[in-house]
Write an enzyme that holds these catalytic residues in place. Sequence first.
Site, short mmCIF file in Angstrom:
data_model
loop_
_atom_site.label_atom_id
_atom_site.label_comp_id
_atom_site.label_asym_id
_atom_site.label_seq_id
_atom_site.Cartn_x
_atom_site.Cartn_y
_atom_site.Cartn_z
N PRO A 71 -6.61 112.44 81.42
CA PRO A 71 -7.86 113.22 81.47
C PRO A 71 -9.03 112.44 82.05
CG PRO A 71 -6.74 113.61 79.40
CD PRO A 71 -5.98 112.51 80.08
N CYS A 72 -9.84 113.16 82.84
CA CYS A 72 -10.96 112.51 83.54
C CYS A 72 -12.32 112.94 83.00
CB CYS A 72 -10.90 112.83 85.04
SG CYS A 72 -11.20 114.57 85.43
N GLN A 73 -12.35 113.76 81.95
CA GLN A 73 -13.63 114.33 81.50
C GLN A 73 -14.66 113.27 81.15
OE1 GLN A 73 -10.68 115.44 80.67
NE2 GLN A 73 -10.62 117.66 80.41
N SER A 76 -15.30 111.44 85.12
CA SER A 76 -15.74 112.15 86.32
C SER A 76 -17.25 112.35 86.35
CB SER A 76 -15.04 113.50 86.39
OG SER A 76 -15.54 114.26 87.48
#
Length: 281
Positions: A71-73, A76
């Site tokens: 996950p990049c939340q 990003s």
Amino acid sequence: MPTIGSLFAAIGGFDLGFENAGFSTAWQVELNPVNRAVLADRFPHAQRFDDVRECGAHNLTPVDGVTGGFPCQDISLAGARSTNKDKRGLRGERSGLFWEVIRILKEIQPRWVVLENVVNLLAVNDSEDFETVIRALADCGYVGLWRVLNAQYFGVPQQRRRLFLVAGRGQMPPMDLLADAAPVDAISPASSATPWPVPADAWAANTLLANKAGSQIALGCTTFVSEPNRWDQMVKRQRASETDGLCLGLDAANLAEAFSAGNAVVPQVAEWIARKLMSAG
């Protein structure tokens, strides 16, 4: 046939690319039930699990490689007000699931690992998080390389830059992962009928999807609908619906489909990496 296990599988972009290169998907871990339904339809031969935190050597079979776009939340920069100062990085609840990847690597010890994330992983927290990723892999016995790859150079009409990290357990991956067989502008697009390079107004970013939404195919482009052959005028949505059959909005199914496609690893990029690993024997 070499096998892979897919963490954070989404709708199987990594899996499809690796299978096109000659791998077989042994298992997939994906939390989203809609995505798991897609995986079940497209990869009926693979085992599926829903929570990476509950997976390990006790329920995952040994594989030659593990892939994962964790996950990049928390990493990003997507979002108008987001800055690196706002990002928790690997300390965040979502992106911190990277440590589950490390735990699983220690338990099942695959030959290869291929990780994907947004390019901002190189910069978040003054680049300390990327150093942490490299160090964590090294502590597991993995050495390798990383590279930013853009989908537009793999026959996909989309500008999508992503960071890929490829590592082997006690073995460097093929060094030609850092090289290209030809200049990137010589790689043909998906359709031979499409002129190359694609003009700016032909990219998939110009859609009806909400700006800066997770379902948007490409970020950084203002979304609009234009009247055919009349670039100086904008059409009304109702007229567009009646004349061209365009949707007035996204229903739940449309949104789920678009969101999943927008978050998927581009299969052509995954296939290119997988073929390099296949060449290592």
